[in-house]
Motif scaffolding. Structure first.
Motif, PDB file in Angstrom:
ATOM      1  N   ALA A 108       0.811  -1.228   0.000  1.00 23.94           N
ATOM      2  CA  ALA A 108       0.000   0.000   0.000  1.00 23.94           C
ATOM      3  C   ALA A 108       0.846   1.283   0.000  1.00 23.94           C
ATOM      4  N   GLU A 109       1.877   1.304   0.817  1.00 27.73           N
ATOM      5  CA  GLU A 109       2.674   2.529   0.969  1.00 27.73           C
ATOM      6  C   GLU A 109       3.324   2.944  -0.354  1.00 27.73           C
ATOM      7  N   LEU A 144     -14.888  -1.808  -7.519  1.00 32.71           N
ATOM      8  CA  LEU A 144     -14.516  -3.109  -6.931  1.00 32.71           C
ATOM      9  C   LEU A 144     -12.993  -3.245  -6.885  1.00 32.71           C
ATOM     10  N   GLY A 145     -12.444  -3.623  -5.743  1.00 34.33           N
ATOM     11  CA  GLY A 145     -10.980  -3.700  -5.623  1.00 34.33           C
ATOM     12  C   GLY A 145     -10.409  -2.313  -5.844  1.00 34.33           C
ATOM     13  N   CYS A 146     -10.989  -1.338  -5.127  1.00 38.60           N
ATOM     14  CA  CYS A 146     -10.679   0.088  -5.389  1.00 38.60           C
ATOM     15  C   CYS A 146      -9.235   0.422  -5.075  1.00 38.60           C
ATOM     16  N   GLY A 147      -8.577  -0.385  -4.225  1.00 34.85           N
ATOM     17  CA  GLY A 147      -7.190  -0.123  -3.871  1.00 34.85           C
ATOM     18  C   GLY A 147      -7.044   1.245  -3.225  1.00 34.85           C
ATOM     19  N   THR A 148      -6.033   1.988  -3.655  1.00 35.84           N
ATOM     20  CA  THR A 148      -5.770   3.317  -3.089  1.00 35.84           C
ATOM     21  C   THR A 148      -6.625   4.389  -3.750  1.00 35.84           C
ATOM     22  N   GLY A 149      -7.420   3.999  -4.750  1.00 38.14           N
ATOM     23  CA  GLY A 149      -8.324   4.969  -5.370  1.00 38.14           C
ATOM     24  C   GLY A 149      -7.794   5.619  -6.641  1.00 38.14           C
ATOM     25  N   LEU A 162     -19.804   7.703  -4.996  1.00 38.82           N
ATOM     26  CA  LEU A 162     -18.704   6.789  -5.316  1.00 38.82           C
ATOM     27  C   LEU A 162     -18.399   5.925  -4.093  1.00 38.82           C
ATOM     28  N   GLU A 163     -18.519   4.634  -4.292  1.00 41.12           N
ATOM     29  CA  GLU A 163     -18.333   3.693  -3.190  1.00 41.12           C
ATOM     30  C   GLU A 163     -17.228   2.719  -3.586  1.00 41.12           C
ATOM     31  N   GLY A 164     -16.387   2.335  -2.627  1.00 47.17           N
ATOM     32  CA  GLY A 164     -15.296   1.413  -2.944  1.00 47.17           C
ATOM     33  C   GLY A 164     -15.299   0.213  -2.024  1.00 47.17           C
ATOM     34  N   VAL A 165     -14.805  -0.901  -2.532  1.00 47.01           N
ATOM     35  CA  VAL A 165     -14.676  -2.099  -1.703  1.00 47.01           C
ATOM     36  C   VAL A 165     -13.335  -2.752  -2.000  1.00 47.01           C
ATOM     37  N   ASP A 166     -12.656  -3.174  -0.935  1.00 43.48           N
ATOM     38  CA  ASP A 166     -11.334  -3.789  -1.102  1.00 43.48           C
ATOM     39  C   ASP A 166     -11.044  -4.674   0.106  1.00 43.48           C
ATOM     40  N   LEU A 167     -10.204  -5.672  -0.120  1.00 49.51           N
ATOM     41  CA  LEU A 167      -9.815  -6.591   0.953  1.00 49.51           C
ATOM     42  C   LEU A 167      -8.792  -5.985   1.907  1.00 49.51           C
ATOM     43  N   SER A 168      -7.951  -5.101   1.368  1.00 50.37           N
ATOM     44  CA  SER A 168      -6.758  -4.696   2.106  1.00 50.37           C
ATOM     45  C   SER A 168      -6.996  -3.414   2.913  1.00 50.37           C
ATOM     46  N   ALA A 169      -6.820  -3.524   4.236  1.00 54.84           N
ATOM     47  CA  ALA A 169      -6.980  -2.344   5.100  1.00 54.84           C
ATOM     48  C   ALA A 169      -5.944  -1.282   4.733  1.00 54.84           C
ATOM     49  N   GLY A 170      -4.739  -1.726   4.382  1.00 56.20           N
ATOM     50  CA  GLY A 170      -3.680  -0.769   4.035  1.00 56.20           C
ATOM     51  C   GLY A 170      -4.039   0.042   2.801  1.00 56.20           C
TER      52      GLY A 170
END
Ligand SMILES: C[S@@+](CC[C@H](N)C(=O)[O-])C[C@H]1O[C@@H](n2cnc3c(N)ncnc32)[C@H](O)[C@@H]1O
Length: 323
Positions: A108-109, A144-149, A162-170
């Protein structure tokens, strides 16, 4: 990747520079010595398995990945996928979420910098083009799988919601910092799509389905979460450009991602009663310095009363997964 032993950390740093120089044997022997200092270091264990696999030491690599699975209940490093690539386990029909979550939490970083500066990521531009740059606006959009956007940033001005969904909290934390989403969810996309909070005008899946594998549930979910007449843009890694065999629909690739054939995506769309409006093949980004081809589909959930073409006559009824 660090241990609690500074000597071990230094050795791994040196081994990594040997890997970069192509000296896999040298790196492996150094890493094996380092494992004696830090025998429970799972990152290191998996790295020695990967190097053995690259060196063609199949039996040793299989033993290492199996040993890893004895030590780790979560398989954050994708040992099962490595075993599948070595032919020692079946390729999972759907990717393990623990592996993907850990991968992107770690990434993520550096994600935006790497994708935009090093990998020439074209997803946001290509997806915006596929939406027709939405004259009059896109309305409500689910990423879907929005990641960092990265895609969300590009589309935001055209969305009423605009709504996002992703597995990764980071990854979600980075997306949240950008303040472009009206709502973000941490969830697996197939699970989320079973009970979406609303129906959407557009659904976007940019560079995420290659981490999913079998698309049946996701495609059905997309169809159910779109309002009548709503549209979706989906990208998949083009299996044809990654060496897929004739008639092959999906493959676990050495990158531990999945490639899909265009025929498979069309079949899954048809089964989910989505109509394919557009399909193109473009370079999505670079992979090891080479262009990575992606199929980009625009599909529509037909308005009530319009009968979509149903069926997937150009495919085997039982899609094959290869690894
Ligand atoms: C390569 S990134 C793409 C991010 C964003 N769509 C973009 O284009 O920049 C893939 C993202 O998909 C997420 N992802 C992968 N599999 C997922 C799944 N099954 N459910 C939810 N998110 C997933 C990962 O966590 C990661 O953030």
């Amino acid at each position: 990747m660090t241990s609690r032993d500074s000597r071990a950390d230094r050795r791994v740093g040196y081994a990594r520079s040997l890997i970069d120089q192509g000296d896999l044997d040298g790196a492996l022997s150094l890493l094996e010595q380092t494992l004696e200092l830090a025998p429970d270091w799972l990152d290191l264990l998996i790295l020695t398995g990967e190097i053995r696999a690259k060196l063609g030491l199949r039996a040793e690599a299989v033993a290492i990945f199996r040993h890893y699975l004895d030590l780790s209940t979560e398989d954050r490093h994708g040992a099962m996928l490595h075993l599948a690539l070595l032919g020692a386990a079946p390729a999972p029909e759907v990717q393990q979420t623990s592996y993907v979550r850990a991968l992107f939490d770690d990434f993520a970083e550096r994600f935006d910098r790497t994708l935009l500066q090093s990998l020439d990521y074209q997803g946001p531009v290509l997806i915006a083009e596929a939406t027709g740059n939405a004259p009059g606006g896109l309305g409500t959009v689910l990423d879907l799988g929005c990641g960092t956007g990265l895609v969300g940033e590009r589309l935001r001005q055209h969305c009423s919601w605009l709504e996002g969904v992703d597995l990764s909290a980071g990854m979600l934390e980075k997306a949240r910092d950008k303040k472009i989403y009206d709502m973000l969810h941490q969830a697996d996309i197939a699970t989320f799509l079973l009970e979406p909070p609303r129906l959407y005008d557009w659904i976007i899946a940019g560079d995420v389905l290659n981490y999913v594998g079998g698309l049946e549930n996701v495609m059905t979910g997309i169809s159910m979460a779109l309002r009548s007449g709503g549209r979706a843009v989906l990208t998949v890694e083009a299996l044809d450009s990654t060496g897929g065999a004739e008639g092959e629909v999906m493959r676990l690739l050495p990158t531990l991602r999945y490639g899909h054939s265009a025929a498979y995506v069309r079949a899954m769309a048809a089964d989910a009663r989505l109509v394919v409006l557009d399909q193109r093949t473009e370079m999505l980004r670079l992979e090891a310095g080479e262009p990575l081809a992606s199929h980009i589909f625009t599909v529509e959930r037909p308005s009530a009363g319009t009968a979509p073409a149903i069926g997937s006559s150009d495919l085997d009824p039982e899609p094959r997964i290869n690894s």
